[in-house]
Structure formats: structure tokens, C-alpha cells
Design a protein around this motif. Structure first.
Motif, PDB file in Angstrom:
ATOM      1  N   ALA A  18      27.381  24.318  -2.311  1.00 60.98           N
ATOM      2  CA  ALA A  18      26.966  25.229  -0.972  1.00 60.98           C
ATOM      3  C   ALA A  18      25.653  24.657  -0.141  1.00 60.98           C
ATOM      4  O   ALA A  18      25.656  24.226   0.903  1.00 60.98           O
ATOM      5  CB  ALA A  18      27.879  26.732  -0.625  1.00 60.98           C
ATOM      6  N   THR A  19      24.853  25.657  -1.014  1.00 61.09           N
ATOM      7  CA  THR A  19      23.548  25.578  -0.737  1.00 61.09           C
ATOM      8  C   THR A  19      22.820  24.074   0.084  1.00 61.09           C
ATOM      9  O   THR A  19      21.877  23.787   0.911  1.00 61.09           O
ATOM     10  CB  THR A  19      22.222  25.839  -1.651  1.00 61.09           C
ATOM     11  OG1 THR A  19      22.948  27.219  -1.902  1.00 61.09           O
ATOM     12  CG2 THR A  19      21.215  25.916  -1.868  1.00 61.09           C
ATOM     13  N   SER A  22      24.742  22.944   3.064  1.00 61.38           N
ATOM     14  CA  SER A  22      24.157  22.988   4.366  1.00 61.38           C
ATOM     15  C   SER A  22      22.729  23.013   4.468  1.00 61.38           C
ATOM     16  O   SER A  22      22.371  22.183   6.029  1.00 61.38           O
ATOM     17  CB  SER A  22      23.354  25.043   3.758  1.00 61.38           C
ATOM     18  OG  SER A  22      22.912  25.646   5.238  1.00 61.38           O
ATOM     19  N   LEU A  25      23.766  19.563   6.038  1.00 62.74           N
ATOM     20  CA  LEU A  25      24.167  19.882   7.877  1.00 62.74           C
ATOM     21  C   LEU A  25      23.044  20.051   8.402  1.00 62.74           C
ATOM     22  O   LEU A  25      23.103  19.435   9.377  1.00 62.74           O
ATOM     23  CB  LEU A  25      25.473  20.968   7.629  1.00 62.74           C
ATOM     24  CG  LEU A  25      26.654  20.839   6.992  1.00 62.74           C
ATOM     25  CD1 LEU A  25      27.036  22.422   6.548  1.00 62.74           C
ATOM     26  CD2 LEU A  25      27.488  19.899   7.619  1.00 62.74           C
ATOM     27  N   SER A  26      21.924  20.881   8.027  1.00 63.06           N
ATOM     28  CA  SER A  26      21.241  21.226   8.941  1.00 63.06           C
ATOM     29  C   SER A  26      19.747  19.555   9.203  1.00 63.06           C
ATOM     30  O   SER A  26      19.405  19.135  10.141  1.00 63.06           O
ATOM     31  CB  SER A  26      20.418  22.116   8.310  1.00 63.06           C
ATOM     32  OG  SER A  26      20.766  23.677   7.940  1.00 63.06           O
ATOM     33  N   VAL A  33      29.141  26.763  10.858  1.00 61.94           N
ATOM     34  CA  VAL A  33      30.491  26.387  10.557  1.00 61.94           C
ATOM     35  C   VAL A  33      31.582  26.864  10.645  1.00 61.94           C
ATOM     36  O   VAL A  33      31.261  28.337  11.196  1.00 61.94           O
ATOM     37  CB  VAL A  33      30.265  26.269   9.648  1.00 61.94           C
ATOM     38  CG1 VAL A  33      31.367  25.544   8.469  1.00 61.94           C
ATOM     39  CG2 VAL A  33      29.044  25.558   8.808  1.00 61.94           C
ATOM     40  N   THR A  51      24.961  27.684   9.775  1.00 62.54           N
ATOM     41  CA  THR A  51      24.428  27.125   8.710  1.00 62.54           C
ATOM     42  C   THR A  51      23.897  26.942   7.550  1.00 62.54           C
ATOM     43  O   THR A  51      24.990  27.005   6.224  1.00 62.54           O
ATOM     44  CB  THR A  51      23.990  24.989   9.162  1.00 62.54           C
ATOM     45  OG1 THR A  51      24.444  25.302  10.292  1.00 62.54           O
ATOM     46  CG2 THR A  51      24.354  24.439   8.505  1.00 62.54           C
ATOM     47  N   ALA A  52      22.920  28.074   8.006  1.00 59.20           N
ATOM     48  CA  ALA A  52      22.128  28.424   6.216  1.00 59.20           C
ATOM     49  C   ALA A  52      22.465  29.770   5.651  1.00 59.20           C
ATOM     50  O   ALA A  52      22.632  30.359   4.834  1.00 59.20           O
ATOM     51  CB  ALA A  52      20.628  29.407   7.452  1.00 59.20           C
ATOM     52  N   LYS A  53      24.226  29.896   6.760  1.00 54.08           N
ATOM     53  CA  LYS A  53      24.703  30.620   5.914  1.00 54.08           C
ATOM     54  C   LYS A  53      26.074  30.368   4.775  1.00 54.08           C
ATOM     55  O   LYS A  53      27.143  31.293   4.671  1.00 54.08           O
ATOM     56  CB  LYS A  53      25.335  32.225   7.042  1.00 54.08           C
ATOM     57  CG  LYS A  53      23.894  33.034   7.368  1.00 54.08           C
ATOM     58  CD  LYS A  53      23.824  33.657   5.898  1.00 54.08           C
ATOM     59  CE  LYS A  53      22.709  34.762   7.039  1.00 54.08           C
ATOM     60  NZ  LYS A  53      21.601  35.516   5.919  1.00 54.08           N
ATOM     61  N   LEU A  54      26.253  29.219   4.763  1.00 54.23           N
ATOM     62  CA  LEU A  54      27.548  28.937   4.572  1.00 54.23           C
ATOM     63  C   LEU A  54      27.281  29.040   2.616  1.00 54.23           C
ATOM     64  O   LEU A  54      27.913  29.109   2.185  1.00 54.23           O
ATOM     65  CB  LEU A  54      27.245  27.250   4.484  1.00 54.23           C
ATOM     66  CG  LEU A  54      27.914  26.261   3.948  1.00 54.23           C
ATOM     67  CD1 LEU A  54      29.954  26.668   4.397  1.00 54.23           C
ATOM     68  CD2 LEU A  54      28.327  25.224   3.633  1.00 54.23           C
ATOM     69  N   ALA A  55      26.260  28.784   1.984  1.00 60.67           N
ATOM     70  CA  ALA A  55      26.452  29.353   0.572  1.00 60.67           C
ATOM     71  C   ALA A  55      27.151  31.310   0.610  1.00 60.67           C
ATOM     72  O   ALA A  55      27.079  31.088  -0.766  1.00 60.67           O
ATOM     73  CB  ALA A  55      24.937  29.001  -0.040  1.00 60.67           C
TER      74      ALA A  55
END
Length: 466
Positions: A18-19, A22, A25-26, A33, A51-55
Motif C-alpha cells: 500500500a505504501t 500510494s 498514485l501520488s 482514494v 492518498t498518503a493514508k492508503l497504507a
């Protein structure tokens, strides 16, 4: 996503994945998301994360109240003995395999979610989890896998129509070239957006009703097919909005006329072989395929509580409108509830399937597919026999002919569908007691919400909810 679903902290490698996702995606200027699921009433609900919080979402989920399982289409709330209160919390976990950059919504990606409790157990009212469990049980007990697809019909309205009225955005005839030309730019952008998102489109064309179109997509495993149905509708709506148009996937946009369907196509496979082709049964079906179709046919009255779950569904389920409102099957018979599709000579081993017609897009696709598969598996387990085929329009059969073929009208009211579902132990067991009770409570709530409305009033009440 694993058969058993997500776990707190993430499964090995998920947070790292996920990291990295992310960061990818960025780099594509994706800022958020969409975490998507479908509630018991068939309404798409979401939460979104940067997006930064996907992980973080992959590790610990995103909070949402269980109360949404008993929301009605109008956002009123009903209750069961365990659902509908303001208490509790669930965690929404994105399926990283399904993360998709949304072509028609710049800056956004999309992912379906599974829902678990704070204690890390599968949420018993999560339709996606239930469908995954039913599919896994079919593989364990019968060695059967499935391919599925959901047809999507919608009506395109002018975006400048005052209030909540509907005025078709195109004026051409049914299936007409004029209608395709009138919506040419929007339709082309829709195809481009779906292609960019990896959606395999078979065809997109004008349909019968005023302003109506249909898209057919390629078959996938049932969970992925349900995910794709949600994603395709999100995409169609977003593209139309960019063109100043408004779309409705409601079962009936107007009180009279043909409504929007969401037909299910389903085929059973074992060891890479399609059980609906190359067998000794009717139209090449194997004995198991015939029993599967017979099982779906036997459970159809109860299935309509999942496949046609809205008061507006009854405006669509009318005889002689290709909606499939009788317990009948036939090869390429579009008035039968179950249409056996053989495909063209040369591709039948890949194309043969059964189409379930009394389905609309007010249905939660995960619940609809799980229920239909459970019904078909019950037919296989019991060795159910498929009755005589019906050709032509079942509405034209006289009483004796209908009785001889076992042809009867499907429930004419949502209350009748709920009654059939309540009496169907197979379908209730497939969903589990918590979700089965939620289905009953939500359907009864919709019945009450629509009480006293005439056909035009029912259509107006649900027109823009789906």
C-alpha cells in the motif's frame, strides 16, 4: 483479497504494498482514494482518504458505523435486533488488488472494501464478504468456479431540467443511430474512461426506453464482477456529469414504460471446462448445469427480494416487457426469467451461460450474485430437474398450459418477495441471520416509505437514488 478477508495490522506485505501504491498514485496526481461499498438497500456508500493514508487504511481500516446496513434508499434508518443503533464501529479495508485510478474524476482513485469488526472478525452484514464465502464454498464442496457479468442499463437526462424531473437528453428511436449520434461525445468519453480503467467492454448501445443506454462488460469471477458493476456505474455517472447530463440507474425512471435492468450472466466451470456447454443435456448443458439452472428457477420468488429489492422494481417487472416475470426458462427467450445463452457455434465452450433477467440496479450486486449462486448450488446438491422449456411469451399461456410447465408469476409486490425470502431457508442460511434480518427490515422499510404513492410517485421517489 484473501478468502478470509482483511486482518488488523494487515496481512504480510500489504502495508508495504500500500505504501508503494500510494507513491505511484501520488506520482499520477491522485490525491484521494474512494473506499466504496454497497448497502443493503443497494445504495453505493463511500468514505475517502487522502492518498498518503492508503497504507494506514490497509493496516487498520477506516471507521464507519454499522448503522448503514439498515439505511433505506431515502437515508431513513430501520432497525433489527443487532443493527440500526448508533453504537459500534466497523473498519473498512480497501482491496489493493482493485485500486483503480478514476479516469473521469481527475485526482481520485477507487477501491472496493471489505468490512470487519474492531475485534478483527468479518462483519456479518458485509455483502462482499458473503459473496466471497459462497464462492469459496462452491469451490470446496463442488470443485466449481464461476464467471459472472452484470449488464448495466441507464437513462440519460438533461442536466438543466428543473427540480427532480426527467427529460431525456436524446430524442432518437430505440436502438437508433440517431440516439447514438446525439450522445456521441459522451459515449466515446465513457468508452475511453472504462478502457483506461481496465474495464473490458463488450458493447455500448442505445436501448429501448426514452434516453436509455446499455453497456455489457466481460465476465470475471463473481466478486470482481460485482466490483466492476459498482465501478462502471461510478464512471458512467462521472462522465455524464462532465457533459452536463444526469443519469439514473433506477429500476423505473417513470411510472410507465420500460425500466432499467441489471441482468446477471453466470456460468459454472470445473477444471477450465464450462459446464453449460458440451454436455449431454439440453442445449449442451451438463447435468450439473441443468440442476444449477433448476435451482435458481426454484428459488426465483425468494430471490427477487435481493434482485428486485425496491418498490420501483415492481414498475419494471411487468409482463411482456422482456423483464422475465414468470418462473420459466428458455434458450434465447427474452421473456423468460432465465434465458439460456448458448453462444454462436465456434465459441460455445466459452460463451454459454445463463442470464437471470428479473434483476435491476437497485440490487446490491454482491447480495444478488451470492443468492443466485446459493440457489443454483442447492439445485446441484438436490439433483434438481429442469422442467420443460418455455418458448415465446409466458404471459400468453393459458392456465392449464402454465400449470403443466410450472410457470407462475413472480411476486407482484415487494411484500410478497419478502414473504418468499422469509420462508426460504437456503437463501437465509447463505446470507446468515444478521444479514438476512437486515434484508427483511430494509425491504419492509422501503414498503412503508412508498405506501400511498401511485406509480409516478414511486418512480419519482427513487429516480435519482440510484
Amino acid at each position: 483479497m484473501s478468502e478470509s478477508g482483511p486482518v488488523p495490522g494487515g496481512r504480510p506485505g500489504e502495508v508495504e504494498r500500500a505504501t508503494a501504491l500510494s507513491a505511484e498514485l501520488s506520482a499520477q496526481d491522485v490525491h484521494g482514494v474512494v473506499l466504496a461499498y454497497v448497502d443493503t438497500a443497494g445504495i453505493g456508500r463511500v468514505k475517502t482518504v487522502p492518498t498518503a493514508k492508503l497504507a494506514s487504511a490497509a493496516a487498520w481500516g477506516v471507521g464507519m458505523s454499522p448503522v448503514f446496513d439498515t439505511f433505506l434508499a431515502n437515508d431513513a434508518i430501520v432497525t433489527t435486533d443487532v443493527l440500526g443503533s448508533p453504537d459500534g464501529d466497523l473498519r473498512l479495508y480497501p482491496d489493493l488488488d482493485r485500486v483503480t485510478v478514476l479516469s473521469a474524476q481527475p485526482g481520485w482513485a477507487w477501491a472496493p472494501v471489505d468490512r470487519i469488526t474492531q475485534e478483527g472478525e468479518p462483519h456479518p452484514a458485509c455483502g462482499r464478504t458473503v459473496l466471497r464465502r459462497v464462492v469459496a464454498e462452491a469451490a470446496r464442496s463442488y470443485g466449481i468456479a464461476f464467471k459472472a457479468a452484470v449488464e448495466i442499463e441507464w437513462m440519460v437526462g438533461r442536466g438543466d431540467t428543473p427540480g427532480d424531473g426527467f427529460v431525456p437528453a436524446v430524442s432518437g428511436p430505440a436502438y437508433g443511430a440517431t440516439r447514438q449520434i446525439e450522445l456521441s461525445d459522451c459515449a466515446a468519453d465513457t468508452l475511453a474512461a472504462l478502457a483506461a480503467q481496465g474495464v473490458d467492454v463488450e458493447q455500448l448501445h442505445p436501448e429501448y426506453a426514452a434516453g436509455q443506454f446499455e453497456v455489457s462488460v466481460g465476465a470475471l469471477d463473481p466478486v470482481a464482477a460485482a466490483d466492476r458493476s459498482v465501478l462502471v456505474r461510478q464512471t458512467i455517472r462521472a462522465v455524464a456529469r462532465r457533459h452536463g447530463l444526469r443519469v439514473s440507474f433506477a429500476p423505473a425512471v417513470l411510472g410507465q414504460g420500460v425500466g432499467n435492468g441489471g441482468h446477471l450472466h453466470l456460468s459454472a466451470w470445473r477444471d477450465g471446462r464450462n459446464l453449460h456447454a458440451g454436455g449431454p443435456g439440453r442445449y449442451g448443458m451438463t447435468a450439473e448445469a441443468e440442476s444449477f439452472v433448476a435451482g435458481v428457477l426454484d428459488h426465483l420468488p425468494a430471490l427477487t427480494a435481493m434482485t428486485a429489492p425496491s418498490p420501483a422494481s415492481r414498475l419494471r417487472l411487468r409482463p411482456s416487457q422482456w423483464a422475465g416475470v414468470f418462473t420459466a426458462w428458455g434458450r434465447e427467450t427474452r421473456e423468460a426469467a432465465l434465458r439460456v445463452v448458448t453462444g454462436t457455434t465456434g465459441v460455445r465452450d466459452r460463451a454459454a451461460n445463463v442470464e437471470v433477467k428479473p434483476v435491476d440496479l437497485a440490487a446490491n450486486p454482491y447480495l444478488a450474485l451470492a443468492s443466485v449462486i446459493a440457489a443454483g448450488l442447492d439445485g446441484i446438491a438436490s439433483g434438481a430437474s429442469l422442467p420443460a422449456e418455455t418458448t415465446g411469451d409466458p404471459a400468453r399461456l393459458d392456465t392449464a398450459q402454465a400449470a403443466a410447465r410450472g410457470v407462475r408469476r413472480l411476486p407482484v409486490s415487494l411484500a410478497e418477495s419478502v414473504g418468499a425470502f422469509r420462508a426460504d431457508g437456503v437463501l437465509r442460511a447463505a446470507l446468515g441471520p444478521v444479514l438476512a434480518d437486515a434484508v427483511t427490515a430494509v425491504r419492509r422499510g422501503e414498503i412503508e416509505a412508498a405506501a400511498g404513492l401511485d406509480d409516478d410517485g414511486v418512480a419519482a421517489a427513487y429516480r435519482w437514488r440510484y
